[in-house]
Write a protein that holds these residues in place. Sequence first.
Motif, PDB file in Angstrom:
ATOM      1  N   GLY A 138     -11.413   0.829  11.180  1.00  0.00           N
ATOM      2  CA  GLY A 138     -10.166   0.084  11.397  1.00  0.00           C
ATOM      3  C   GLY A 138      -9.074   0.464  10.422  1.00  0.00           C
ATOM      4  N   GLY A 139      -8.271  -0.537  10.067  1.00  0.00           N
ATOM      5  CA  GLY A 139      -7.077  -0.308   9.267  1.00  0.00           C
ATOM      6  C   GLY A 139      -7.342   0.396   7.948  1.00  0.00           C
TER       7      GLY A 139
ATOM      8  N   ARG B 277      -7.634   4.152   8.558  1.00  0.00           N
ATOM      9  CA  ARG B 277      -6.281   4.610   8.925  1.00  0.00           C
ATOM     10  C   ARG B 277      -5.398   4.724   7.673  1.00  0.00           C
ATOM     11  NH1 ARG B 277      -3.994  -0.282  11.286  1.00  0.00           N
ATOM     12  NH2 ARG B 277      -3.425  -0.593   9.111  1.00  0.00           N
TER      13      ARG B 277
ATOM     14  N   LYS C  48      -5.343  -2.932   2.775  1.00  0.00           N
ATOM     15  CA  LYS C  48      -5.243  -4.369   2.496  1.00  0.00           C
ATOM     16  C   LYS C  48      -6.633  -4.957   2.279  1.00  0.00           C
ATOM     17  CE  LYS C  48      -3.991  -7.037   5.756  1.00  0.00           C
ATOM     18  NZ  LYS C  48      -3.397  -7.278   7.078  1.00  0.00           N
TER      19      LYS C  48
ATOM     20  N   ARG D 212     -13.593  -1.170  22.470  1.00  0.00           N
ATOM     21  CA  ARG D 212     -12.928  -2.466  22.431  1.00  0.00           C
ATOM     22  C   ARG D 212     -11.770  -2.473  21.420  1.00  0.00           C
ATOM     23  NH1 ARG D 212     -13.024  -5.696  18.278  1.00  0.00           N
ATOM     24  NH2 ARG D 212     -14.278  -5.018  16.533  1.00  0.00           N
ATOM     25  N   ARG D 213     -11.671  -1.426  20.621  1.00  0.00           N
ATOM     26  CA  ARG D 213     -10.608  -1.391  19.606  1.00  0.00           C
ATOM     27  C   ARG D 213      -9.268  -1.089  20.253  1.00  0.00           C
ATOM     28  NH1 ARG D 213     -12.714  -2.167  14.771  1.00  0.00           N
ATOM     29  NH2 ARG D 213     -14.987  -2.243  14.864  1.00  0.00           N
ATOM     30  N   ASP D 214      -8.164  -1.420  19.563  1.00  0.00           N
ATOM     31  CA  ASP D 214      -6.864  -1.322  20.236  1.00  0.00           C
ATOM     32  C   ASP D 214      -6.292   0.100  20.249  1.00  0.00           C
ATOM     33  OD1 ASP D 214      -6.477  -1.596  17.497  1.00  0.00           O
ATOM     34  OD2 ASP D 214      -5.152  -3.343  17.636  1.00  0.00           O
TER      35      ASP D 214
ATOM     36  N   ASN E 148      -6.920   3.234  14.995  1.00  0.00           N
ATOM     37  CA  ASN E 148      -7.681   2.108  14.446  1.00  0.00           C
ATOM     38  C   ASN E 148      -9.161   2.213  14.788  1.00  0.00           C
ATOM     39  OD1 ASN E 148      -5.503   0.880  13.321  1.00  0.00           O
ATOM     40  ND2 ASN E 148      -5.260  -0.693  14.883  1.00  0.00           N
TER      41      ASN E 148
ATOM     42  N   ASP F 215      -5.064  -8.694  25.977  1.00  0.00           N
ATOM     43  CA  ASP F 215      -4.665  -9.383  24.753  1.00  0.00           C
ATOM     44  C   ASP F 215      -3.220  -9.003  24.396  1.00  0.00           C
ATOM     45  OD1 ASP F 215      -4.321 -10.590  22.350  1.00  0.00           O
ATOM     46  OD2 ASP F 215      -5.862  -9.450  21.267  1.00  0.00           O
TER      47      ASP F 215
ATOM     48  N   ARG G 172      -1.666  -7.536  21.109  1.00  0.00           N
ATOM     49  CA  ARG G 172      -1.682  -6.099  20.791  1.00  0.00           C
ATOM     50  C   ARG G 172      -0.277  -5.503  20.798  1.00  0.00           C
ATOM     51  NH1 ARG G 172      -6.923  -5.325  24.588  1.00  0.00           N
ATOM     52  NH2 ARG G 172      -8.457  -5.999  23.039  1.00  0.00           N
TER      53      ARG G 172
ATOM     54  N   ARG H  68       1.004  -6.108  17.428  1.00  0.00           N
ATOM     55  CA  ARG H  68       0.305  -5.199  16.511  1.00  0.00           C
ATOM     56  C   ARG H  68       0.892  -3.792  16.609  1.00  0.00           C
ATOM     57  NH1 ARG H  68      -4.669  -6.577  14.448  1.00  0.00           N
ATOM     58  NH2 ARG H  68      -5.584  -4.532  14.869  1.00  0.00           N
TER      59      ARG H  68
ATOM     60  N   ARG I 264       4.057  -3.800  14.648  1.00  0.00           N
ATOM     61  CA  ARG I 264       3.771  -3.949  13.218  1.00  0.00           C
ATOM     62  C   ARG I 264       3.275  -2.631  12.622  1.00  0.00           C
ATOM     63  NH1 ARG I 264      -0.870  -6.019  10.376  1.00  0.00           N
ATOM     64  NH2 ARG I 264      -1.821  -6.841  12.276  1.00  0.00           N
ATOM     65  N   PHE I 265       2.342  -1.982  13.286  1.00  0.00           N
ATOM     66  CA  PHE I 265       1.808  -0.725  12.753  1.00  0.00           C
ATOM     67  C   PHE I 265       2.878   0.373  12.787  1.00  0.00           C
ATOM     68  CE2 PHE I 265      -2.451  -2.454  14.388  1.00  0.00           C
ATOM     69  CZ  PHE I 265      -2.741  -3.033  13.167  1.00  0.00           C
TER      70      PHE I 265
ATOM     71  N   LYS J 214       5.124  -0.300   9.859  1.00  0.00           N
ATOM     72  CA  LYS J 214       4.440  -0.158   8.575  1.00  0.00           C
ATOM     73  C   LYS J 214       4.101   1.308   8.270  1.00  0.00           C
ATOM     74  CE  LYS J 214      -0.156  -1.209   6.756  1.00  0.00           C
ATOM     75  NZ  LYS J 214      -1.253  -2.164   6.666  1.00  0.00           N
TER      76      LYS J 214
HETATM   77  P1  ATP Z   1      -4.319  -4.428   8.764  1.00  0.00           P
HETATM   78  O1  ATP Z   1      -3.802  -3.364   7.887  1.00  0.00           O
HETATM   79  O2  ATP Z   1      -3.277  -5.370   9.198  1.00  0.00           O
HETATM   80  O3  ATP Z   1      -5.553  -5.122   8.255  1.00  0.00           O
HETATM   81  P2  ATP Z   1      -6.103  -3.556  10.823  1.00  0.00           P
HETATM   82  O4  ATP Z   1      -5.994  -2.443  11.830  1.00  0.00           O
HETATM   83  O5  ATP Z   1      -7.222  -3.458   9.848  1.00  0.00           O
HETATM   84  O6  ATP Z   1      -4.714  -3.657  10.115  1.00  0.00           O
HETATM   85  P3  ATP Z   1      -7.280  -6.040  11.547  1.00  0.00           P
HETATM   86  O7  ATP Z   1      -6.644  -7.193  12.243  1.00  0.00           O
HETATM   87  O8  ATP Z   1      -7.780  -6.195  10.174  1.00  0.00           O
HETATM   88  O9  ATP Z   1      -6.187  -4.883  11.631  1.00  0.00           O
HETATM   89  O10 ATP Z   1      -8.439  -5.534  12.509  1.00  0.00           O
HETATM   90  C1  ATP Z   1      -9.407  -4.561  12.144  1.00  0.00           C
HETATM   91  C2  ATP Z   1      -9.719  -3.672  13.348  1.00  0.00           C
HETATM   92  O11 ATP Z   1     -10.231  -4.468  14.428  1.00  0.00           O
HETATM   93  C3  ATP Z   1      -8.515  -2.950  13.932  1.00  0.00           C
HETATM   94  O12 ATP Z   1      -8.232  -1.758  13.267  1.00  0.00           O
HETATM   95  C4  ATP Z   1      -8.963  -2.720  15.366  1.00  0.00           C
HETATM   96  O13 ATP Z   1      -9.839  -1.640  15.448  1.00  0.00           O
HETATM   97  C5  ATP Z   1      -9.728  -3.993  15.668  1.00  0.00           C
HETATM   98  N1  ATP Z   1      -8.863  -5.047  16.238  1.00  0.00           N
HETATM   99  C6  ATP Z   1      -8.243  -6.064  15.596  1.00  0.00           C
HETATM  100  N2  ATP Z   1      -7.540  -6.825  16.428  1.00  0.00           N
HETATM  101  C7  ATP Z   1      -7.688  -6.301  17.653  1.00  0.00           C
HETATM  102  C8  ATP Z   1      -7.204  -6.631  18.951  1.00  0.00           C
HETATM  103  N3  ATP Z   1      -6.399  -7.685  19.137  1.00  0.00           N
HETATM  104  N4  ATP Z   1      -7.589  -5.846  19.987  1.00  0.00           N
HETATM  105  C9  ATP Z   1      -8.412  -4.798  19.794  1.00  0.00           C
HETATM  106  N5  ATP Z   1      -8.874  -4.420  18.611  1.00  0.00           N
HETATM  107  C10 ATP Z   1      -8.549  -5.152  17.538  1.00  0.00           C
END
Ligand code: ATP
Length: 430
Positions: A36-37, A40, A49, A127-129, A133, A172, A175, A178, A181-182, A185
């Motif tokens: 995830g984040g 990235r 974070k 399932r990830r967005d 990520n 969802d 997204r 998101r 936001r990404f 950022k």
């Molecule tokens: P941040 O820097 O804000 O933490 P992040 O990408 O890590 O960004 P999180 O909300 O911490 O965002 O979520 C972690 C991971 O979970 C994401 O990178 C993504 O793979 C998955 N994820 C989170 N929310 C969703 C969503 N609404 N739909 C699909 N995947 C999601």
Amino acid sequence: MYPRSEHNISRTQISDNALKVLYRLKKEGFDAYLVGGCVRDLLLGREPKDFDVVTDADPEEIRKIFRNCRLIGRRFRLAHVHFGREVIEVATFRGEGAEQSDKQMLDKEGRLLRDNVYGTIEEDVWRRDFTVNALYYNIKDYSVVDYVGGMADHKAGILRLIGDPETRFREDPVRMLRAVRFAAKLGFNLHPDCQKAIHATASLLDSIPSARLYDEMLKLFFGGNSLQTFEMLRHYGLFQVLFPATEKSLAVEEEGFPKQFLIRALQNADNRIAEGKTVTAYFLLAAFMWEPVQMLAKDMLKKDMPEYMAFQEAANQALSKQIKIVAMPKHITTAMREVWGLQPKFNARVGSKPSRLLTHPRFRAGYDFLLLRAETGSVDPELAEWWTRYHQADENEQRKMTQPARNTQKKSGFKRNYRRTAQKSPKETQ
Ligand code: ATP
Ligand code: MG
């Protein structure tokens, strides 16, 4: 798979606690990845974070391994491993059943099938967005595992949804927020298909529970890129779903002033965050809602309502509509009202009122708000300057500054009143 030699993630950038969790899972014979984040951000050389871990160990197995661990969530359980203030979230790979409702999870006899809630990394990825990520950093060999072309998109700075964009936004709608936001950022671009899909599905955001939108709103505007985020949200028609009254007020320009005020507030917030200072939610939200409240109050004044009542009533109406969309907690709306309520009080510059105002718990926020108004032309800058001098002055000077001007009618305008006072006070003109 990108071996260690083909990417720039080094263990020195990873939090010690996250590493402990990863190594421990590995030692117990499980697979363990960062995902995830954090992956990235690490690829960009940024400090993440937080660190999210995924594994093939199920929540009960995770609990047995870590003493400092708590399981959260009901159907899909996650483990939080606590290290003082740092929490490492450890999730089990999600299977194809993870997203389905409980109804779909029942077999013919009505028994709950739990088996497919948890799955493999190959199932988890879909399932990830966004593709960027969905990159996995493998603790076994320090490689990055990429099933969806996330590395290429990361290099090109593209946010691309996994699967059909419109379907994923319908699943969802958050997204879409998101995505913006990404993009703001990371300085990434939204893939054209993703942009098109946002235009088609923006209105679906209104189905999201207000509490979730409040959480997302905080992430949007308190991450240090609020101005760009705001402009992108407006561009995609998302801002009007979140703050409809504010969007409407921005369309009405008074010599370009209303628009400037919020922009200035956002700029200030970003600058403060860049300097390592904090930005309070109520202050920025008070700025968001200031114009709509002013506009409502003006309408009420036309209907002969006393000024004081008009502003209070306008605040009530504006806030009660807004919290249905974005659930701002009571302590926030109370503070917003206080900041607004202080604004007319800054006009009083004689007698004991100014010194009493200084002791108001929200004086600083109210004063900062006044400065912002002065900078954008809705208040005489001279008034803001007076308060700047006044709150920095010693008691003696303060007393002089608030002395009523002789030969001035009590009812005369404060500005005129002040000028005469200033002329008569030698200290003032030094
Ligand atoms: P941040 O820097 O804000 O933490 P992040 O990408 O890590 O960004 P999180 O909300 O911490 O965002 O979520 C972690 C991971 O979970 C994401 O990178 C993504 O793979 C998955 N994820 C989170 N929310 C969703 C969503 N609404 N739909 C699909 N995947 C999601
Ligand atoms: Mg995260």
